[in-house]
Every structure is written in structure tokens, then in C-alpha cells.
Design an enzyme around this catalytic site. Structure first.
Site, PDB file in Angstrom:
ATOM      1  N   ALA A  73      -3.916  35.452 -13.280  1.00 51.86           N
ATOM      2  CA  ALA A  73      -5.360  34.708 -13.934  1.00 51.86           C
ATOM      3  C   ALA A  73      -5.105  34.805 -15.459  1.00 51.86           C
ATOM      4  CB  ALA A  73      -6.427  35.223 -13.257  1.00 51.86           C
ATOM      5  N   GLY A  74      -5.134  33.720 -15.868  1.00 50.44           N
ATOM      6  CA  GLY A  74      -5.434  33.695 -17.376  1.00 50.44           C
ATOM      7  C   GLY A  74      -4.043  33.502 -18.294  1.00 50.44           C
TER       8      GLY A  74
ATOM      9  N   ASN B  35      -1.068  29.695 -12.134  1.00 54.19           N
ATOM     10  CA  ASN B  35      -1.410  28.463 -11.270  1.00 54.19           C
ATOM     11  C   ASN B  35      -1.586  27.205 -12.495  1.00 54.19           C
ATOM     12  OD1 ASN B  35      -2.601  26.128 -10.024  1.00 54.19           O
ATOM     13  ND2 ASN B  35      -3.856  27.271  -8.704  1.00 54.19           N
ATOM     14  N   THR B  36      -2.892  27.664 -13.087  1.00 56.79           N
ATOM     15  CA  THR B  36      -3.522  26.382 -14.083  1.00 56.79           C
ATOM     16  C   THR B  36      -2.459  26.164 -15.212  1.00 56.79           C
ATOM     17  OG1 THR B  36      -5.598  27.187 -13.751  1.00 56.79           O
ATOM     18  CG2 THR B  36      -5.325  26.032 -15.857  1.00 56.79           C
TER      19      THR B  36
ATOM     20  N   LYS C 171      -4.859  37.205  -0.294  1.00 52.40           N
ATOM     21  CA  LYS C 171      -5.370  37.418  -1.651  1.00 52.40           C
ATOM     22  C   LYS C 171      -6.716  37.478  -1.857  1.00 52.40           C
ATOM     23  CE  LYS C 171      -6.114  35.625  -6.384  1.00 52.40           C
ATOM     24  NZ  LYS C 171      -5.778  34.544  -7.346  1.00 52.40           N
TER      25      LYS C 171
END
Lengths: 84, 257
Positions: free
Chosen positions: B185-186, B207-208, B98
Site C-alpha cells: 500500500a501507498g 496496485n494503484t 491477504k
């Protein structure tokens, strides 16, 4: 190297001989004739635990013992961590 | 459902890609991977902090069931990203990468120009390159030309949990780009992931939102279901939106007269 003998990381080179390597971005003195394997064992790093890169080239664990470190070399000890 | 996603010659059943950062304990990761169903798992390469006794995350990832996708986080330009990718491959992490090139510390937005350069070099060396990008059509086309295996536009800034703020731009990429579009992301909630999948995203990378949930394995499963629901909805073809009501039963034959 005889068993039980170890070099402190603050090894001071003989007078007038400046042998330095860079490890993870920090300069440190090192004794002449040391291999990657010897350096790692001084750091208590087992083969395969971390990724070792010498002057931008990955040194596989099986090659640690036979790969010499030379004056001015750049050594990176890397680890795979969590990431997104 | 026979609806595989093929990237870099690999056939994936799961359209949820998982990041492994920020989990409260590495020991939790095998359970999170299992409940997410993820088959592509991202990791990062860092210098060892000798004071911190860092664990190798690969001890927690079963590579028989997962494709490892090292990221190039920390790279500020193409040359640094290329160097990280080459090290990861030489160290036995496989040939997926990535690309993540970031110069902006506040929003962690990717540098598309450097990302394109890195993609071209690494694709030429046989890597399966999945670039993290700002959703811009010209940049996405350049990434296709450069040999990317997919494009990964951000939904909103990394770790922000703000959802699909870039929706309209990502929709254009999905329409115009022939490669898989993976929203990365996000995405902060399963509903955000479902929204991306309903729109036609090929996959999402999370992920987060999972790692920082109160119950990460539970959230991993929730995302897995949402991704699947969104995909099924996309395949089923969403009906038109109407300004006015449309009755569900005939407006005749009422019992009132």
C-alpha cells in the site's frame, strides 16, 4: 419445469403463505420447491460464472441442481473482482 | 540471481506482488501480469451487482503461473474476514489469503487487533495468511505468534501513492521480525518500491500505481525492474553514508606541481 416457463422475480406467494429468502442482503419472495440451479437459471446465471453461498456454505456448480432453497434461507451470489 | 522468496512452502522468483483493482480494462491484466513478472496476484470478493454485468476477474488470471491471493476487503472485524477467506477457499481460490480488516473510511488503515485474531483462526485452518497491518512491532510479533506466513505493513495509506512514509517503523520490523516483511500500500512510484527493497523488504505489493498509470503494462515493467534493482542493492550491501566528501581517486600524485 416445462421449457419456456419462467417465474417472474416478483412472484407472489399464495395467500397466507409467506416464503421469503434473502438474496445479497435483499428479501424477496420465492416459489416453494425451487433449487439453487432453478433460481440461477431464472437470473440467467451460468454454472461457474459466480460463487453461490447458501447460508454461509459455498454450493459448487455441480450441486446447484440438487440443492433446495428453503424459507428463510440466505443466498449470496458473489464474484471475484479486481482488488489490491 | 538465485534469490528465491519462500512463503507458505511456495518458492517465488518475483518479489513484486500485484493487485488487480482499478485497471481501465480487465483485458489489460494478462499483459500487466506478464510484464510485472508477478507470481502472486490479489483479488477481491464482492456481491454481484446484477445491473453492472460484472466480469469474473479470474478469467484474466492464468493460475498456472500465478498464486491467487484473495483479500478480505470489506471486512470490519475478524469474524467477517474469516468468513470471506473461507468462502474464497471453498470456491476454489486456493489457501492463500491477504487479511484486510478496516474500520476507517478516510485513511483505510488496518485494525491490527482484529487482524491478529483473524490470522490466528485462519492459520489454524491451514491458510497461508498474509496480513495487511499498520507497522507496529508488538502487533507484528503477535502476528508471528498467530501463524502468519509474512507481515504486510503499509508504506502509506492505500491508493495514496505517497510512498514509504512509514519507513522507520518498517525498518524496525525488517530488523526484528523473522518472517518476510512485504510493503503493501501507498507505493506510488518504482523508486518507492526500490527504496523499500533496498532497506531489506522481502517484497512489495503494488496496485494503484500500476493500474492508474497512463500505460499500466509499462509501469508494471518499471516496478519489476525497480524491485529487482532494490533487491540487488540490498544483497550487495549499501556502503556507509558520510557527512563529508571522500575522493574516488588518491589525493596524491596530482599533475599540477
Amino acid at each position: 419445469m416445462p421449457e419456456g416457463r419462467s417465474f417472474a422475480l416478483t412472484w407472489i406467494p399464495a395467500k397466507g403463505v409467506e416464503r421469503m429468502i434473502t438474496v445479497n442482503g435483499k428479501k424477496e419472495p420465492f416459489p416453494e420447491g425451487m433449487s439453487v440451479g432453478e433460481y440461477m437459471s431464472r437470473r440467467n446465471i451460468n454454472p461457474g460464472e459466480y460463487i453461490v453461498v447458501l447460508n454461509d456454505e459455498v454450493i459448487k456448480p455441480e450441486d446447484w441442481a440438487e440443492t433446495p432453497i428453503r424459507d428463510g434461507d440466505e443466498l449470496q451470489i458473489l464474484v471475484m473482482l479486481g482488488g489490491g | 540471481m538465485n534469490d528465491p522468496l519462500v512463503i507458505g512452502g511456495r518458492t517465488l522468483e518475483s518479489r513484486l506482488f500485484l493487485g488487480t483493482g482499478k485497471f481501465p480494462a480487465n483485458a489489460m491484466i494478462p499483459e500487466v501480469i506478464r510484464r510485472s513478472g508477478a507470481q502472486v496476484v490479489t483479488v477481491a470478493l464482492r456481491r454481484v451487482d446484477f445491473e453492472a454485468q460484472e466480469e469474473n476477474i479470474l478469467n484474466y488470471i492464468d493460475r498456472k503461473n500465478c498464486i491467487l491471493m484473495p483479500n478480505t476487503s470489506g471486512a470490519r472485524n475478524a469474524a467477517e474476514a474469516v468468513k470471506i477467506a473461507r468462502i474464497a477457499r471453498a470456491a476454489g481460490c486456493g489457501n492463500w489469503v491477504k487479511i484486510e480488516v478496516i474500520n476507517d473510511n478516510r485513511y483505510l488503515l488496518p485494525d491490527n487487533y482484529e487482524t491478529i485474531k483473524a490470522t490466528e483462526i485462519l492459520a489454524g485452518e491451514g491458510f497461508v495468511v498474509l496480513p495487511y497491518m499498520s507497522p507496529d512491532l508488538a502487533a507484528a510479533r503477535a502476528l508471528v505468534e498467530a501463524g502468519a506466513a509474512a507481515v504486510m505493513p503499509l508504506g502509506s495509506p492505500i491508493g495514496s501513492n505517497r510512498g514509504l512514509k512509514m519507513k522507520e517503523m518498517i525498518r524496525i520490523l525488517i530488523e526484528e521480525i523473522e518472517l518476510p516483511v512485504i510493503v503493501d500500500a501507498g507505493l506510488g512510484r518504482p523508486s518507492h518500491a526500490a527504496e523499500a527493497m533496498e532497506m531489506g523488504a522481502a517484497a512489495v505489493l503494488v496496485n494503484t500505481a500500476i493500474a492508474t498509470a497512463e500505460d499500466p503494462p509499462g509501469m508494471a515493467e518499471a516496478f519489476s525492474l525497480a524491485v529487482r534493482a532494490g533487491r540487488l542493492s540490498y544483497l550487495a550491501g549499501s556502503p556507509e553514508v558520510s557527512r563529508y566528501a571522500r575522493a574516488s581517486s588518491p589525493l596524491t600524485g596530482f599533475l599540477r606541481d
